[in-house]
Design a protein around this motif. Structure first.
Motif, PDB file in Angstrom:
ATOM      1  N   ASN A 286       0.845  -1.189   0.000  1.00  0.00           N
ATOM      2  CA  ASN A 286       0.000   0.000   0.000  1.00  0.00           C
ATOM      3  C   ASN A 286       0.881   1.240   0.000  1.00  0.00           C
ATOM      4  O   ASN A 286       1.979   1.235   0.576  1.00  0.00           O
ATOM      5  CB  ASN A 286      -0.913   0.023   1.222  1.00  0.00           C
TER       6      ASN A 286
ATOM      7  N   LYS B  22       2.792   4.655   0.792  1.00  0.00           N
ATOM      8  CA  LYS B  22       3.240   5.284   2.031  1.00  0.00           C
ATOM      9  C   LYS B  22       3.485   6.767   1.783  1.00  0.00           C
ATOM     10  O   LYS B  22       3.982   7.150   0.725  1.00  0.00           O
ATOM     11  CB  LYS B  22       4.535   4.638   2.537  1.00  0.00           C
ATOM     12  N   GLU B  23       3.143   7.564   2.783  1.00  0.00           N
ATOM     13  CA  GLU B  23       3.412   8.994   2.697  1.00  0.00           C
ATOM     14  C   GLU B  23       4.720   9.268   3.434  1.00  0.00           C
ATOM     15  O   GLU B  23       4.789   9.180   4.655  1.00  0.00           O
ATOM     16  CB  GLU B  23       2.277   9.800   3.318  1.00  0.00           C
TER      17      GLU B  23
ATOM     18  N   THR C 125       3.863  10.620  -1.528  1.00  0.00           N
ATOM     19  CA  THR C 125       3.149   9.346  -1.482  1.00  0.00           C
ATOM     20  C   THR C 125       3.695   8.439  -2.571  1.00  0.00           C
ATOM     21  O   THR C 125       3.719   8.806  -3.747  1.00  0.00           O
ATOM     22  CB  THR C 125       1.641   9.559  -1.679  1.00  0.00           C
TER      23      THR C 125
ATOM     24  N   ARG D 237      -0.891  10.458  10.938  1.00  0.00           N
ATOM     25  CA  ARG D 237      -2.138  11.026  10.430  1.00  0.00           C
ATOM     26  C   ARG D 237      -3.041  11.476  11.567  1.00  0.00           C
ATOM     27  O   ARG D 237      -3.056  10.859  12.630  1.00  0.00           O
ATOM     28  CB  ARG D 237      -2.863   9.985   9.567  1.00  0.00           C
TER      29      ARG D 237
ATOM     30  N   ASN E 155      -7.904   6.434  11.340  1.00  0.00           N
ATOM     31  CA  ASN E 155      -6.676   6.233  10.584  1.00  0.00           C
ATOM     32  C   ASN E 155      -5.624   5.626  11.504  1.00  0.00           C
ATOM     33  O   ASN E 155      -5.487   6.034  12.655  1.00  0.00           O
ATOM     34  CB  ASN E 155      -6.159   7.555  10.025  1.00  0.00           C
TER      35      ASN E 155
ATOM     36  N   ASP F 268      -1.668   3.179  11.780  1.00  0.00           N
ATOM     37  CA  ASP F 268      -0.432   2.689  11.185  1.00  0.00           C
ATOM     38  C   ASP F 268      -0.295   1.209  11.497  1.00  0.00           C
ATOM     39  O   ASP F 268      -0.602   0.759  12.602  1.00  0.00           O
ATOM     40  CB  ASP F 268       0.779   3.449  11.728  1.00  0.00           C
TER      41      ASP F 268
ATOM     42  N   GLU G 277      -3.124  -1.299   8.507  1.00  0.00           N
ATOM     43  CA  GLU G 277      -2.126  -0.524   7.775  1.00  0.00           C
ATOM     44  C   GLU G 277      -2.601   0.883   7.445  1.00  0.00           C
ATOM     45  O   GLU G 277      -1.824   1.820   7.448  1.00  0.00           O
ATOM     46  CB  GLU G 277      -1.732  -1.249   6.489  1.00  0.00           C
ATOM     47  N   THR G 278      -3.888   1.048   7.160  1.00  0.00           N
ATOM     48  CA  THR G 278      -4.383   2.382   6.824  1.00  0.00           C
ATOM     49  C   THR G 278      -5.541   2.822   7.719  1.00  0.00           C
ATOM     50  O   THR G 278      -5.700   4.010   7.980  1.00  0.00           O
ATOM     51  CB  THR G 278      -4.854   2.436   5.360  1.00  0.00           C
TER      52      THR G 278
END
Length: 340
Positions: A95, A97-98, A155, A184, A203, A205, A231-232
């Motif tokens: 996925n 990542k930022e 991202t 986030r 949100n 991690d 994960e998100t």
């Protein structure tokens, strides 16, 4: 708890409001008081993502230390290239990542390093499409955390570190590499009454532990349990511990607060005594690493792989002076093994 003027206004209105207040205002109050309100940079759990199959890694050949050492959170372990300079490590995430920055710790004198990002490893390899240089070459000293931030969050799915040793030989010594990502903001996206339970979504991690807390008045908070984040985003049904508990919030659990379990192991070490070699154990005769040290490192790796949730302890150790019988009936002796 410190509050600003807007928070004090919300508290005053909530404290004087009936218990049938709309849940949208509860959500607003939770957001105002959330400890996630200020952005922070936290390391991405690369080791956890790799262990869970949510990320893959390719890298330059290594001759000392496993490559996983650069993601174990320790500066006293390292991975070294066999005279290959520069070293390159590429991560590809399942996925996006930022990324907000990166840190490295290395040895071997002065080095220079840079970070490249893209949507795919193919774009990294060809330096085309979504490829970009997130952090260009910079020279830094050894034995220190060298941290850099990108101009704006990036991202991406693929990230590559390149590090060049500038002094001495061409053996690159990398102890740690961290990718930083902004935490986030806490956000409740679903909060509706369903029987006596209410689902909360926030949100999150991957691999982080979150503590759910409840309060009757937004002043006094108590824990209702812990949840490990996805994960998100993470969803969890919250049941009010008592009728007067109307407010809930999410806190990232501190290391000392996180739940854990302990597993104890018995180690049976097959390490025959070689009488012809001064009654030394096999690992001593052949110059192998001490099995007790290897076992301690392995149990620590298992603990780290679980994010500290499963803590492994040595219950007992037994050294066995024997050669096991193989499935086909063959059995080594001291002499035949040393001759093989």
């Amino acid at each position: 708890m410190k509050t600003n003027n807007l928070q004090r206004m919300m508290l005053s209105r909530i404290n004087s409001a009936p218990t049938t207040w709309p849940w949208t205002l509860v959500i607003a109050a939770c957001l105002l008081l959330s400890p996630f309100a200020k952005g922070q940079n936290d390391p991405v759990d690369v080791a956890g993502l790799l262990a869970a199959g949510r990320a893959t890694m390719t890298h330059t050949a290594i001759d000392i230390g496993p490559i996983g050492s650069v993601f174990d959170g320790r500066t006293d372990t390292l991975a070294r290239t066999p005279g290959i300079n520069p070293m390159s490590i590429t991560l590809e995430f399942q996925n996006p990542k930022e990324i907000t920055g990166s840190e490295v710790w290395f040895l071997g004198g002065t080095n220079r390093w840079r970070i490249e990002t893209a949507e795919s490893v193919a774009d990294l390899d060809t330096a085309s499409g979504s490829f970009r240089v997130a952090l260009d070459w910079r020279q830094d000293p050894e034995a220190a955390w060298n941290q850099r931030s990108v101009s704006s969050p990036i991202t991406c799915r693929a990230v590559r570190l390149k590090i060049v040793r500038l002094t001495g030989d061409g053996y690159v010594h990398l102890n740690e590499w961290r990718l930083l990502s902004q935490k986030r903001p806490f956000q409740v996206t679903d909060f509706r009454e369903m029987e006596n339970q209410r689902p909360m979504t926030w949100n999150s991690d991957f691999g982080r532990w979150y503590q759910i807390e409840s309060s009757p008045d937004l002043h006094t908070w108590s824990s209702t349990g812990f949840v490990k984040g996805g994960e998100t985003a993470t969803s969890h049904r919250v049941e009010r511990p008592s009728p007067d508990r109307h407010f809930f919030r999410i806190n990232e659990a501190l290391p000392e607060e996180r739940p854990f379990i302990t597993k104890r192991v018995l180690v049976m070490n097959l390490d025959p005594i070689i009488e012809s070699q001064g009654y030394r154990r096999l690992h001593q005769v052949l110059g192998w690493n001490d099995p007790r040290t290897l076992n301690a490192d392995y149990l620590e790796d298992l603990t780290n792989a679980s994010g500290g949730y499963v803590r492994w302890e040595l219950a007992a150790w037994v050294d066995l002076d024997l050669w096991p019988i193989k499935s086909d009936g063959f059995q080594y002796t001291d002499t035949t093994y040393l001759q093989s």
